[in-house]
Design a protein around this motif. Sequence first.
Motif, PDB file in Angstrom:
ATOM      1  N   ASN A 149       0.822  10.514  42.551  1.00 33.79           N
ATOM      2  CA  ASN A 149       1.755  10.541  41.046  1.00 33.79           C
ATOM      3  C   ASN A 149       0.493  10.847  40.055  1.00 33.79           C
ATOM      4  OD1 ASN A 149       4.031  10.149  42.276  1.00 33.79           O
ATOM      5  ND2 ASN A 149       3.892   7.833  41.829  1.00 33.79           N
ATOM      6  N   MET A 150       0.570  11.939  39.556  1.00 38.29           N
ATOM      7  CA  MET A 150      -0.307  12.440  38.540  1.00 38.29           C
ATOM      8  C   MET A 150       0.106  12.395  37.023  1.00 38.29           C
ATOM      9  SD  MET A 150      -2.991  12.766  40.472  1.00 38.29           S
ATOM     10  CE  MET A 150      -4.301  13.876  39.645  1.00 38.29           C
ATOM     11  N   ASN A 151      -0.014  11.466  36.139  1.00 38.64           N
ATOM     12  CA  ASN A 151       0.566  11.458  34.792  1.00 38.64           C
ATOM     13  C   ASN A 151      -0.375  11.964  34.164  1.00 38.64           C
ATOM     14  OD1 ASN A 151       2.649  11.175  33.104  1.00 38.64           O
ATOM     15  ND2 ASN A 151       2.081   8.996  32.872  1.00 38.64           N
ATOM     16  N   ALA A 152      -0.093  13.334  33.520  1.00 35.24           N
ATOM     17  CA  ALA A 152      -1.179  14.163  32.755  1.00 35.24           C
ATOM     18  C   ALA A 152      -0.294  14.518  31.361  1.00 35.24           C
ATOM     19  CB  ALA A 152      -1.639  15.251  33.439  1.00 35.24           C
ATOM     20  N   PHE A 153      -1.247  14.444  30.359  1.00 31.41           N
ATOM     21  CA  PHE A 153      -0.891  14.746  28.891  1.00 31.41           C
ATOM     22  C   PHE A 153      -0.562  16.429  28.946  1.00 31.41           C
ATOM     23  CE2 PHE A 153      -1.223  15.976  24.521  1.00 31.41           C
ATOM     24  CZ  PHE A 153      -0.231  15.132  24.070  1.00 31.41           C
ATOM     25  N   VAL A 154       0.365  17.068  29.012  1.00 32.06           N
ATOM     26  CA  VAL A 154       0.333  18.581  28.699  1.00 32.06           C
ATOM     27  C   VAL A 154       0.952  18.958  27.259  1.00 32.06           C
ATOM     28  CG1 VAL A 154       0.522  18.504  31.047  1.00 32.06           C
ATOM     29  CG2 VAL A 154       2.722  18.577  29.618  1.00 32.06           C
ATOM     30  N   LEU A 155       0.557  19.993  26.729  1.00 30.70           N
ATOM     31  CA  LEU A 155       0.952  20.689  25.682  1.00 30.70           C
ATOM     32  C   LEU A 155       2.275  21.330  25.365  1.00 30.70           C
ATOM     33  CD1 LEU A 155      -2.563  21.875  24.609  1.00 30.70           C
ATOM     34  CD2 LEU A 155      -1.401  19.879  23.719  1.00 30.70           C
ATOM     35  N   ASP A 156       2.518  21.766  26.612  1.00 28.47           N
ATOM     36  CA  ASP A 156       3.869  22.672  26.522  1.00 28.47           C
ATOM     37  C   ASP A 156       4.250  23.077  28.256  1.00 28.47           C
ATOM     38  OD1 ASP A 156       2.128  24.901  27.489  1.00 28.47           O
ATOM     39  OD2 ASP A 156       2.027  25.711  25.653  1.00 28.47           O
ATOM     40  N   ALA A 157       5.455  23.777  28.388  1.00 29.51           N
ATOM     41  CA  ALA A 157       5.836  24.149  29.635  1.00 29.51           C
ATOM     42  C   ALA A 157       4.979  24.968  30.386  1.00 29.51           C
ATOM     43  CB  ALA A 157       7.326  24.587  29.405  1.00 29.51           C
ATOM     44  N   GLU A 158       4.408  25.877  29.600  1.00 33.17           N
ATOM     45  CA  GLU A 158       3.295  27.069  30.179  1.00 33.17           C
ATOM     46  C   GLU A 158       2.383  26.176  30.863  1.00 33.17           C
ATOM     47  OE1 GLU A 158       2.863  30.539  31.501  1.00 33.17           O
ATOM     48  OE2 GLU A 158       4.556  30.139  29.862  1.00 33.17           O
ATOM     49  N   GLN A 159       1.797  25.072  30.458  1.00 32.36           N
ATOM     50  CA  GLN A 159       0.728  24.386  30.886  1.00 32.36           C
ATOM     51  C   GLN A 159       1.243  23.618  32.102  1.00 32.36           C
ATOM     52  OE1 GLN A 159      -1.254  21.317  28.414  1.00 32.36           O
ATOM     53  NE2 GLN A 159      -2.987  21.273  29.745  1.00 32.36           N
ATOM     54  N   VAL A 160       2.429  22.994  32.173  1.00 33.13           N
ATOM     55  CA  VAL A 160       2.967  22.523  33.468  1.00 33.13           C
ATOM     56  C   VAL A 160       3.061  23.540  34.504  1.00 33.13           C
ATOM     57  CG1 VAL A 160       5.158  21.403  34.528  1.00 33.13           C
ATOM     58  CG2 VAL A 160       4.139  20.753  32.161  1.00 33.13           C
ATOM     59  N   ILE A 161       3.573  24.763  34.404  1.00 33.11           N
ATOM     60  CA  ILE A 161       3.612  25.937  35.145  1.00 33.11           C
ATOM     61  C   ILE A 161       2.215  26.214  35.792  1.00 33.11           C
ATOM     62  CG2 ILE A 161       4.464  28.207  35.571  1.00 33.11           C
ATOM     63  CD1 ILE A 161       6.903  27.558  33.846  1.00 33.11           C
ATOM     64  N   ASN A 162       1.282  26.390  34.869  1.00 36.80           N
ATOM     65  CA  ASN A 162      -0.256  27.005  35.387  1.00 36.80           C
ATOM     66  C   ASN A 162      -0.583  25.674  36.246  1.00 36.80           C
ATOM     67  OD1 ASN A 162      -0.053  29.004  33.986  1.00 36.80           O
ATOM     68  ND2 ASN A 162      -0.940  28.230  32.217  1.00 36.80           N
ATOM     69  N   ILE A 163      -0.292  24.203  36.070  1.00 35.39           N
ATOM     70  CA  ILE A 163      -0.758  23.352  37.055  1.00 35.39           C
ATOM     71  C   ILE A 163      -0.230  23.443  38.164  1.00 35.39           C
ATOM     72  CG2 ILE A 163      -0.968  20.956  37.268  1.00 35.39           C
ATOM     73  CD1 ILE A 163      -1.336  20.532  34.327  1.00 35.39           C
ATOM     74  N   TYR A 164       1.228  23.631  38.315  1.00 29.49           N
ATOM     75  CA  TYR A 164       1.961  23.872  39.621  1.00 29.49           C
ATOM     76  C   TYR A 164       1.379  25.094  40.390  1.00 29.49           C
ATOM     77  CZ  TYR A 164       5.528  20.483  38.804  1.00 29.49           C
ATOM     78  OH  TYR A 164       6.281  19.158  38.803  1.00 29.49           O
ATOM     79  N   LYS A 165       0.918  26.261  39.569  1.00 31.59           N
ATOM     80  CA  LYS A 165       0.589  27.495  40.291  1.00 31.59           C
ATOM     81  C   LYS A 165      -0.882  26.969  40.688  1.00 31.59           C
ATOM     82  CE  LYS A 165       2.873  30.962  37.557  1.00 31.59           C
ATOM     83  NZ  LYS A 165       2.864  31.858  36.508  1.00 31.59           N
ATOM     84  N   GLU A 166      -1.697  26.264  40.234  1.00 28.56           N
ATOM     85  CA  GLU A 166      -3.026  26.203  40.707  1.00 28.56           C
ATOM     86  C   GLU A 166      -2.817  24.996  42.070  1.00 28.56           C
ATOM     87  OE1 GLU A 166      -6.157  27.327  39.920  1.00 28.56           O
ATOM     88  OE2 GLU A 166      -4.756  28.704  38.912  1.00 28.56           O
ATOM     89  N   VAL A 167      -2.132  24.069  41.797  1.00 32.35           N
ATOM     90  CA  VAL A 167      -1.909  23.007  42.654  1.00 32.35           C
ATOM     91  C   VAL A 167      -1.361  23.814  44.059  1.00 32.35           C
ATOM     92  CG1 VAL A 167      -0.897  21.229  43.840  1.00 32.35           C
ATOM     93  CG2 VAL A 167      -2.154  21.068  41.379  1.00 32.35           C
ATOM     94  N   GLY A 168      -0.374  24.797  43.858  1.00 30.51           N
ATOM     95  CA  GLY A 168       0.250  25.669  44.910  1.00 30.51           C
ATOM     96  C   GLY A 168      -0.994  26.556  45.739  1.00 30.51           C
ATOM     97  N   LYS A 169      -1.934  26.653  45.247  1.00 30.47           N
ATOM     98  CA  LYS A 169      -3.114  27.529  45.888  1.00 30.47           C
ATOM     99  C   LYS A 169      -3.691  26.672  46.946  1.00 30.47           C
ATOM    100  CE  LYS A 169      -4.077  30.506  41.961  1.00 30.47           C
ATOM    101  NZ  LYS A 169      -5.206  30.757  40.777  1.00 30.47           N
ATOM    102  N   ILE A 170      -3.681  25.254  46.661  1.00 24.51           N
ATOM    103  CA  ILE A 170      -4.334  24.422  47.960  1.00 24.51           C
ATOM    104  C   ILE A 170      -3.367  24.375  49.033  1.00 24.51           C
ATOM    105  CG2 ILE A 170      -5.007  22.092  48.302  1.00 24.51           C
ATOM    106  CD1 ILE A 170      -5.155  21.833  44.921  1.00 24.51           C
TER     107      ILE A 170
END
Length: 101
Positions: free
Chosen positions: A74-95
């Motif tokens: 469980n990673m609880n992170a401070f994000v600025l907007d929905a785009e940042q959430v999606i970018n994180i999912y995309k980056e983690v999805g590469k693993i």
Amino acid sequence: MNILENNGNKNPDEFYSSLKEKLEATHDFPEDYLFKFIITNDEAKLTEIYRVFDNMKFTMSSKESKNGKYTSLNMNAFVLDAEQVINIYKEVGKIEGVIML
């Protein structure tokens, strides 16, 4: 928000566009956002996930499965907007081998 929910035959762009709409409708950004992942008990995978969250304010909790093969994160992170959430999912999805919930 379950990233694994049945997304039919949507291509990735349609999926992330739909996810962005859902995030913006259900969240009041900027805010803390809870990311949930399941990984094999592999320190290298954990390190790769840490790299995605580099330069971000986050807290993490983990729990090992009964048989010791998997760890839920469980990673609880401070994000600025929905785009940042999606970018994180995309980056983690590469693993390779990471299950995103």
